[in-house]
Each structure stands twice: as structure tokens, then as C-alpha cells.
Design a protein around this motif. Structure first.
Motif, short mmCIF file in Angstrom:
data_model
loop_
_atom_site.label_atom_id
_atom_site.label_comp_id
_atom_site.label_asym_id
_atom_site.label_seq_id
_atom_site.Cartn_x
_atom_site.Cartn_y
_atom_site.Cartn_z
N LEU A 40 -18.29 3.61 -49.59
CA LEU A 40 -19.08 4.83 -49.63
C LEU A 40 -18.55 5.76 -48.55
CD1 LEU A 40 -22.49 3.00 -50.02
CD2 LEU A 40 -21.14 4.09 -51.83
N VAL A 41 -17.61 6.60 -48.94
CA VAL A 41 -16.85 7.41 -47.99
C VAL A 41 -17.77 8.41 -47.27
CG1 VAL A 41 -15.02 9.13 -47.76
CG2 VAL A 41 -14.66 7.09 -49.17
N ALA A 42 -17.65 8.40 -45.95
CA ALA A 42 -18.38 9.32 -45.08
C ALA A 42 -17.36 9.96 -44.14
CB ALA A 42 -19.45 8.57 -44.30
N GLU A 43 -17.82 10.89 -43.35
CA GLU A 43 -16.95 11.62 -42.43
C GLU A 43 -16.14 10.67 -41.53
OE1 GLU A 43 -15.32 15.21 -41.61
OE2 GLU A 43 -16.99 14.95 -42.99
N ARG A 44 -16.75 9.58 -41.10
CA ARG A 44 -16.08 8.63 -40.19
C ARG A 44 -14.86 7.94 -40.83
NH1 ARG A 44 -20.87 6.63 -41.59
NH2 ARG A 44 -20.94 4.72 -42.81
N HIS A 45 -14.75 7.98 -42.16
CA HIS A 45 -13.63 7.34 -42.85
C HIS A 45 -12.44 8.27 -43.05
CE1 HIS A 45 -17.20 5.06 -44.46
NE2 HIS A 45 -16.50 4.14 -43.83
N LEU A 46 -12.59 9.53 -42.69
CA LEU A 46 -11.58 10.53 -43.03
C LEU A 46 -10.60 10.76 -41.88
CD1 LEU A 46 -13.88 13.14 -44.80
CD2 LEU A 46 -12.62 11.22 -45.81
N ARG A 47 -9.39 11.07 -42.27
CA ARG A 47 -8.36 11.49 -41.31
C ARG A 47 -8.24 13.01 -41.44
NH1 ARG A 47 -3.19 12.20 -43.23
NH2 ARG A 47 -2.38 11.39 -41.29
N PRO A 48 -7.50 13.65 -40.53
CA PRO A 48 -7.31 15.10 -40.68
C PRO A 48 -6.78 15.44 -42.07
CG PRO A 48 -6.50 14.37 -38.55
CD PRO A 48 -6.86 13.12 -39.33
N GLY A 49 -7.34 16.46 -42.69
CA GLY A 49 -6.98 16.84 -44.05
C GLY A 49 -7.98 16.33 -45.08
N GLY A 50 -8.90 15.45 -44.65
CA GLY A 50 -9.98 15.02 -45.53
C GLY A 50 -9.71 13.80 -46.39
N THR A 51 -8.55 13.15 -46.26
CA THR A 51 -8.32 11.95 -47.06
C THR A 51 -8.78 10.72 -46.29
OG1 THR A 51 -6.06 11.71 -46.27
CG2 THR A 51 -6.36 12.91 -48.32
N VAL A 52 -9.05 9.66 -47.01
CA VAL A 52 -9.53 8.42 -46.41
C VAL A 52 -8.41 7.80 -45.58
CG1 VAL A 52 -10.49 6.14 -46.87
CG2 VAL A 52 -11.17 8.07 -48.29
N SER A 53 -8.76 7.33 -44.39
CA SER A 53 -7.78 6.77 -43.45
C SER A 53 -7.28 5.40 -43.88
CB SER A 53 -8.39 6.67 -42.05
OG SER A 53 -9.39 5.65 -42.03
#
Length: 139
Positions: A40-53
Motif C-alpha cells: 500500500l504505497v505511501a509517501e514514505r515508499h517514494l524516491r525523488p520523482g514519485g516512483t517506489v524506492s
């Protein structure tokens, strides 16, 4: 082999044993030697640019194999990852949940080997592929 834990039982176990990941994953399906888990993707999972880390993708693959193993052997909190190989194949869709489709290739007394394909929700091609080995504690 018979499934020993339902999706509900697995989520209850995960929430109890690993409260730090509470609310991060949802189990969509459990079957014989297979499981489908959603991050369940949230802000904490994102890298710069908005993709999942990458670390979030690893966590999804790892928890998927862990839950697949537990579904087959029952609640054993001390099953641990001993090996992982992860291939990042394409960029995930921005700010989109990821779905892991996992199947166990081997479930022995001591080791379990699982394979995971990770997809961005709505994309047909996988964004990552992982192979993990778990050590199963003695009974």
C-alpha cells in the motif's frame, strides 16, 4: 500440501510480530505454495520523482516469501531470509501500489526457496523479479 494459515491469520500474525509494518501490506490471495501481496504505497515508499524506492520493492518481495512460507508451515516467527537476488527491470508507475505474485519453488524441512514477480498496479509487465531463500527453524 495444505495451506495452514489464511490471509486473515497471516495479517494478524504480521501485525502482532512486526508492528513496524502495520498497514503497509495487504494479502490479496493465499493458495497452495503461492501468495499475492500488495504494498500500500505511501509517501514514505517514494524516491525523488514519485516512483517506489528499491528498498520498498525489496521489502515487498521479502515479506511475500515470508508469508508464503508461513502459510504453508504455520506461525513460526523465526523463519529468516538467508539469500536474496533482486532484478529491477523497469520503472514502477508513479505513486501506484505494487503487487507481488509469489510462489514457493521448494519447501523443505530446513530451507524454502521462493520466486516473486512485482508489478505496478495496472501494468502488465513486471517491474522487478526476486528469488529468495528462507531458513526454517527446527520444530
Amino acid at each position: 500440501m495444505t495451506v495452514k494459515m489464511t490471509a486473515e491469520e497471516l495479517m494478524e500474525f504480521l501485525d502482532g510480530e512486526f508492528p513496524q509494518v502495520n498497514g503497509e501490506f495487504a494479502i490479496e490471495e493465499v493458495g497452495d505454495s503461492r501468495i499475492r501481496v500488495r504494498l500500500l504505497v505511501a509517501e514514505r515508499h517514494l524516491r525523488p520523482g514519485g516512483t517506489v524506492s528499491g528498498p520498498s520493492i525489496f521489502a515487498l518481495a521479502d515479506v511475500s516469501v515470508y508469508l508464503a512460507v508461513l502459510a504453508m508451515i504455520g506461525p513460526q516467527g523465526l523463519a529468516v531470509t538467508t539469500s536474496c537476488s533482486l532484478d529491477f527491470m523497469r520503472k514502477p508507475a508513479a505513486r501506484t501500489d505494487l503487487i507481488a505474485e509469489c510462489r514457493l519453488l521448494k519447501l523443505g524441512r530446513v530451507l524454502a526457496v521462493g520466486e516473486v514477480l512485482v508489478f505496478s498496479d495496472g501494468m502488465q509487465a513486471p517491474v522487478a523479479r526476486a528469488s529468495l531463500t528462507y531458513s526454517i527453524p527446527p520444530k
